[in-house]
Scaffold this motif. Sequence first.
Motif, PDB file in Angstrom:
ATOM      1  N   VAL A  61       0.889  -1.483  -0.222  1.00  0.00           N
ATOM      2  CA  VAL A  61       0.430  -0.065   0.085  1.00  0.00           C
ATOM      3  C   VAL A  61       1.089   0.813   0.118  1.00  0.00           C
ATOM      4  O   VAL A  61       1.634   1.644   1.213  1.00  0.00           O
ATOM      5  CB  VAL A  61      -1.313   0.000   1.018  1.00  0.00           C
ATOM      6  N   VAL A  62       0.137   1.612  -1.319  1.00  0.00           N
ATOM      7  CA  VAL A  62       1.766   2.885  -1.053  1.00  0.00           C
ATOM      8  C   VAL A  62       0.671   4.818  -1.268  1.00  0.00           C
ATOM      9  O   VAL A  62      -0.727   4.237  -1.766  1.00  0.00           O
ATOM     10  CB  VAL A  62       2.101   3.673  -2.426  1.00  0.00           C
ATOM     11  N   GLU A  63       1.384   5.543  -1.425  1.00  0.00           N
ATOM     12  CA  GLU A  63       0.777   6.612  -1.713  1.00  0.00           C
ATOM     13  C   GLU A  63       1.346   6.663  -3.320  1.00  0.00           C
ATOM     14  O   GLU A  63       2.637   6.847  -3.857  1.00  0.00           O
ATOM     15  CB  GLU A  63       1.411   8.328  -0.859  1.00  0.00           C
ATOM     16  N   PRO A  64       1.436   7.946  -4.152  1.00  0.00           N
ATOM     17  CA  PRO A  64       1.429   7.397  -5.893  1.00  0.00           C
ATOM     18  C   PRO A  64       2.673   8.155  -5.946  1.00  0.00           C
ATOM     19  O   PRO A  64       3.210   7.816  -6.603  1.00  0.00           O
ATOM     20  CB  PRO A  64       0.373   8.643  -6.724  1.00  0.00           C
ATOM     21  N   ARG A  65       3.142   8.647  -5.116  1.00  0.00           N
ATOM     22  CA  ARG A  65       5.046   9.692  -4.843  1.00  0.00           C
ATOM     23  C   ARG A  65       5.831   8.344  -4.489  1.00  0.00           C
ATOM     24  O   ARG A  65       6.462   8.572  -5.199  1.00  0.00           O
ATOM     25  CB  ARG A  65       5.045  10.701  -3.404  1.00  0.00           C
ATOM     26  N   ASP A  66       5.021   7.322  -4.384  1.00  0.00           N
ATOM     27  CA  ASP A  66       6.204   6.254  -3.307  1.00  0.00           C
ATOM     28  C   ASP A  66       6.406   4.496  -4.194  1.00  0.00           C
ATOM     29  O   ASP A  66       6.674   4.451  -4.340  1.00  0.00           O
ATOM     30  CB  ASP A  66       6.213   5.648  -2.131  1.00  0.00           C
ATOM     31  N   ALA A  67       5.246   5.345  -5.651  1.00  0.00           N
ATOM     32  CA  ALA A  67       4.915   4.107  -6.261  1.00  0.00           C
ATOM     33  C   ALA A  67       6.025   3.696  -6.974  1.00  0.00           C
ATOM     34  O   ALA A  67       6.923   2.721  -7.798  1.00  0.00           O
ATOM     35  CB  ALA A  67       3.313   3.895  -7.283  1.00  0.00           C
ATOM     36  N   ARG A  68       6.799   4.239  -8.045  1.00  0.00           N
ATOM     37  CA  ARG A  68       8.160   4.568  -9.071  1.00  0.00           C
ATOM     38  C   ARG A  68       9.225   2.998  -7.574  1.00  0.00           C
ATOM     39  O   ARG A  68       9.771   2.461  -8.352  1.00  0.00           O
ATOM     40  CB  ARG A  68       8.337   5.803  -9.076  1.00  0.00           C
ATOM     41  N   GLN A  69       9.116   3.949  -6.718  1.00  0.00           N
ATOM     42  CA  GLN A  69      10.873   3.098  -5.665  1.00  0.00           C
ATOM     43  C   GLN A  69      10.304   2.155  -5.224  1.00  0.00           C
ATOM     44  O   GLN A  69      11.046   0.928  -5.148  1.00  0.00           O
ATOM     45  CB  GLN A  69      10.828   3.817  -4.599  1.00  0.00           C
ATOM     46  N   ALA A  70       8.424   1.684  -5.273  1.00  0.00           N
ATOM     47  CA  ALA A  70       8.030   0.187  -4.711  1.00  0.00           C
ATOM     48  C   ALA A  70       7.906  -0.859  -5.589  1.00  0.00           C
ATOM     49  O   ALA A  70       7.860  -1.700  -5.708  1.00  0.00           O
ATOM     50  CB  ALA A  70       6.844   0.706  -3.966  1.00  0.00           C
ATOM     51  N   PHE A  71       7.639  -0.387  -7.127  1.00  0.00           N
ATOM     52  CA  PHE A  71       7.690  -1.142  -8.245  1.00  0.00           C
ATOM     53  C   PHE A  71       7.930  -1.925  -8.394  1.00  0.00           C
ATOM     54  O   PHE A  71       7.771  -3.368  -7.973  1.00  0.00           O
ATOM     55  CB  PHE A  71       7.146  -0.179  -9.527  1.00  0.00           C
ATOM     56  N   ALA A  72       9.128  -1.973  -8.692  1.00  0.00           N
ATOM     57  CA  ALA A  72       9.957  -2.979  -7.761  1.00  0.00           C
ATOM     58  C   ALA A  72      10.328  -4.220  -7.725  1.00  0.00           C
ATOM     59  O   ALA A  72      10.615  -5.708  -8.268  1.00  0.00           O
ATOM     60  CB  ALA A  72      12.350  -2.286  -8.318  1.00  0.00           C
ATOM     61  N   ALA A  73       9.837  -4.082  -6.357  1.00  0.00           N
ATOM     62  CA  ALA A  73       9.449  -5.524  -5.762  1.00  0.00           C
ATOM     63  C   ALA A  73       8.526  -6.092  -5.218  1.00  0.00           C
ATOM     64  O   ALA A  73       8.262  -7.202  -4.513  1.00  0.00           O
ATOM     65  CB  ALA A  73      10.576  -5.116  -3.934  1.00  0.00           C
TER      66      ALA A  73
END
Length: 337
Positions: A61-73
């Motif tokens: 669960v993320v905010e949009p601003r954190d999605a790019r960093q989380a996407f790989a994992a």
Amino acid sequence: MRHDLPLGLTAGDPSGIGPDVSLAAWLRRDMHDVPPFYLLGDPAMLSLRAGRLGLDIPITVVEPRDARQAFAAALPVVPLAARFADTPGRPDVANVPGIVESIDRAVADTFEGRAAGVVTCPIAKKVLYDGGFRFPGHTEYLAELAKIRTGVMARPVMMLAGPELRTVPVTIHIALAGVPAALTEADIVETGRIVAAELERRFGIARPRLAVAGLNPHAGEDGAMGLEDGQIVRPAVEALRREGIAAQGPLPADTLFHARARKTYDAAICMYHDQALIPAKTLAFDEAVNVTLGLPFIRTSPDHGTAFNIAGSGKAKPDSLIAALRMAGQMAARPAP
């Protein structure tokens, strides 16, 4: 538009294959060079659907601003206020608030600098209508949201884009018997203007070439098979040319889509729904992308429906959604006009 932002993917109807193909697209992110995205949905429902499909997918669960960093994992999910039930194949009007909320928030994210563009999973109009939705479909609602933001009513244009062909229908969801009366010179000209401008702005084509199909067999054959091509289509093509747009036509549709012909234009302007969609889907059934031109933000979607009959079965192919995500990413990466 900032290309370093993630794409906002809407939930679509959760009883359809939207969750299936979204999960599969994330699983294939490296194999197909899928740009980072976040899904506006219900994390609990997505976990249940992944379990039904036998997929071991981490969901964060993320905010949009954190999605790019989380996407790989992990699959980044921005949770909705509404909740969804995991009822594949059984559309439920109770899901309508969440379906609409996901569209609202994806559009807001693009306008407010949190997303590079909107990619939409399929919706079912009947379910939305039963839930009080008053717009004909996705596209009209997106145009209304844009008007609320900008004060200008956009004229959205549907383009089917595949690796070998782009087609645009001037008239869309109306019966074939109603097409001749609905078709106007002004609509053809306005469609051609929008397509030419967007191909240049969004696709980097310096001087787009438009092939305009005739309405009747043999483009009317000088009036022997109908007068519309001479009275409506030809004047529209001439008007586009006077504006400096490289348009040709009316051209017989039966010789417009073979390989040699396709090399002579960048998009085909067609007079009705099936004239545009049959060749596009024949050439790229699993890869065609529905691109909405004329909006002040990027919007793509897979070129298929909710497919309730196979939802939750593992049979849904993510190819068109992957193509839609990739195309939106490529459009966002183009320098701002």
